[in-house]
Design a protein around this motif. Sequence first.
Motif, PDB file in Angstrom:
ATOM      1  N   ASP A 159       7.968  -1.436 -49.576  1.00  0.00           N
ATOM      2  CA  ASP A 159       9.349  -1.668 -49.998  1.00  0.00           C
ATOM      3  C   ASP A 159      10.283  -1.736 -48.795  1.00  0.00           C
ATOM      4  OD1 ASP A 159       8.909  -1.796 -52.738  1.00  0.00           O
ATOM      5  OD2 ASP A 159       9.031   0.363 -52.983  1.00  0.00           O
ATOM      6  N   VAL A 161      12.793  -2.961 -45.930  1.00  0.00           N
ATOM      7  CA  VAL A 161      13.877  -3.950 -45.962  1.00  0.00           C
ATOM      8  C   VAL A 161      14.459  -4.218 -44.576  1.00  0.00           C
ATOM      9  CG1 VAL A 161      14.542  -3.712 -48.372  1.00  0.00           C
ATOM     10  CG2 VAL A 161      15.428  -2.078 -46.713  1.00  0.00           C
ATOM     11  N   LEU A 199      10.391  -8.685 -49.559  1.00  0.00           N
ATOM     12  CA  LEU A 199      11.157  -7.555 -49.032  1.00  0.00           C
ATOM     13  C   LEU A 199      11.494  -6.647 -50.199  1.00  0.00           C
ATOM     14  CD1 LEU A 199      13.354  -9.750 -46.749  1.00  0.00           C
ATOM     15  CD2 LEU A 199      11.917  -7.895 -45.888  1.00  0.00           C
ATOM     16  N   ASN A 204      18.272  -4.217 -49.401  1.00  0.00           N
ATOM     17  CA  ASN A 204      17.974  -5.589 -49.015  1.00  0.00           C
ATOM     18  C   ASN A 204      19.278  -6.393 -48.977  1.00  0.00           C
ATOM     19  OD1 ASN A 204      17.213  -8.280 -48.875  1.00  0.00           O
ATOM     20  ND2 ASN A 204      15.536  -8.074 -50.341  1.00  0.00           N
TER      21      ASN A 204
END
Length: 592
Positions: A159, A161, A199, A204
Amino acid sequence: MQNKLTPGIVFEDGLAKIAVWAPFCKKAEMIVNDRTLALQKQEFGYWMLESNEIKPGDRYQFDIDGKHLPDPASRAQPDGVHGTSMAVDLTNFEWTDDHWRNPSMENYLIYELHTGTFTPDGTFEGIIPKLDHLLGIGITAIEIMPVAQFPGQRNWGYDGVFPYAVQNSYGGAAGLMKLVDACHNKGLAVILDVVYNHLGPEGNYFSAFGPYFTGKYHTPWGDAINFDDAWCDEVRRFFIQNALQWFRDFHIDALRLDAVHAIKDFSPKHILREIKENADELMHQTGRTHHLIIEFDLNDKRFINPIEKDGYGMDAQWIDEFHHALRVTAGGGREGYYTDFNGINHLAKAYNDAYVYDGIYSPHRLKVFGTKTDNPGKQFIVFSQNHDQVGNRMLGERSSQLFSFEMQKLMAGAVMVAPFVPMLFMGEEWAESNPFLYFVSHTDQELINAVRKGRKEEFAAFHAEGEALDPQAVESFNKSKLQWHLPDRGLHAIMLNYYKALIGLRKALPALAIPDRQNLKTTVDEKANTLLLERWTNGQHVGCLMNFSDQPRFVNIEDENTLLNSANSQWGGPGADKGTIQPQSIIIYRYV
C-alpha cells in the motif's frame, strides 16, 4: 530536457535540484520551512528550480495552484504519508562495500522477510544481528518486502504511496543503507520488493499533480498506472528512475517487481523492457551487477526472454505453479486456484517444464493457457511458502500449522532438489508456529471498512470457515512476529538443523547446485504417490525419492549411498527402515 531527469530533490555540487511534474498546473511554488520559492515551468510539464537555500533535513511541500501537497518523489516522510516531505542527500552515506560482487542468479538462495515482523523491534537495524543466523543456514540473498512509505506503521508494504521514500518507522533511507552495507560485508545479496502495478489508496496525492493514472484499464486497485496513454512518457520516467535509485543510491542487488501481470502497457516497448535497458546502461557505467525479478502468473516466456530475443529481459520470475502443485501433492486442499492442480503428476511437470500450464487447458481459467519455455533453471524461483501464500489465507497459517512435521521436511526437500532457484519464507527454517496475517494501519475509517469487506470476499472463493482477525488490529501485526526463542527448542531446533543439512547438501553436490533443466528425469508412481527426481552433471548422478503417501514404500537404495533421509531419528523422524522409504519423507542418494 534531459532524458535522465530525476524527480524530486537531488543534491549535486552544493545545489539542490528540484523537479516536479505537474503538466496542468498554472503556478507552482515550493514551501521550504517558512520560505516560499517559485518554481520555473519547463517543457513536458515539469516545474524546476536549482537552489543553495535548501539543505538536507529541510521540510518542504509543493504549492500546486493553491494546494499544499507532499512531494510524490519524496525521499523521506518523517511524519507519515500526510505530512511534509523532507530533503535527503542520498550521496552522504559512507559505504564500505567496494569489494562486493553480486552473485549470478544461479547462486542465489533467497530468504524472504518482512521488516516489521522479522524481529521484535521491526526495523532495519534489528535485522543486522540476525544476519549470522541466515548465513548459518546457507542463505545467499535476503528479499525484503516493500519499504516504500505506507500509512501508519503496520503494513505488508504493498500500500505504499511514496515510491522513492523509505518507510520512516523502519529506519528510513539511512537505515536501509546501513542494512545493505552490513549484508554486503557479510556476503549477502539484497533483493528489494517494489510495486509498479499500483499505488496504495491512503496518502496517494498523485492525481493532484498530473495524469499518473489512466481510465483505459481497470485493475483490482482502480485505474491503472499510466504507462501507455497520453502523458505516459513522464510517468514511465518516474518509475524507471525509481528502479535506478535503488540500484545506484542504495546498492540494492536485485529488484523483485510485484505482480507485473497487472501492469497495463501496450506500448511498442513495454515498460519492463525499458527498465531493463536503463538498468543495463547503469551497470555499464558502474561495473556493478543488478538483477530484475518478477512476480508473474501469465506463463509468457516473452517476459523473461533476453532483449536480443525480443523479450523484456527480466532475469528471473517467481513460479507459483510449483508451489501449488507441491501443496496439492502434499495433501493440501484444492479450492480456488488450487483446483487446476492434480498433485504428483503436475509436480513432476513443474520439475520438467517449469510452467505447468504451458499451452494446455486450464479448468480454473476455462481456457488454454501459457507457453512452453526452454529458459534456464536460474530464471525460475520456487518455494513451499511465501508471504502471499501464507498471508492470503484467512487465518495466515504457515505450513507448520497445516502439515505434519514429516511432510514439512519433505516439502523443504522438494524445493531444495529442484533445478531452479530456491526461496524460504522467514521462520520456515524452524517451523515457526505464529501465523503471518494480513495487517494495515489506515486512518480513514471508510477505507478500513472496505479492507475488512474485501478480505472476507476474497476468502469466499476458498470456502474458509471461521473468523479472520481484523487487519486493522494491532493484534494481527503482533501475532505475525517471529518467535526467536523457538530455534533452540525441541522440534524447532531439529527442523533448523535439518534445513542446514539440506541446504548444505544442495550446495555441496553440483548435480543439485547447478539449476540445470536438461540433465533431469522424473518417474512418477501415481498410485503410490511417489516421485523420483534424478539429476546429474559431469559424472555425478543423484536421486531424490519423495514419498508423499501415508504408507512406507519398498526401495532399492543401499544405506552407504544415502546422503540424506528425512525420516532419520536425528531429524525427528520415525527412523530409517532398510529397504523402505518412510511415509512423508525424502531420500537423497548417489548412484554408483
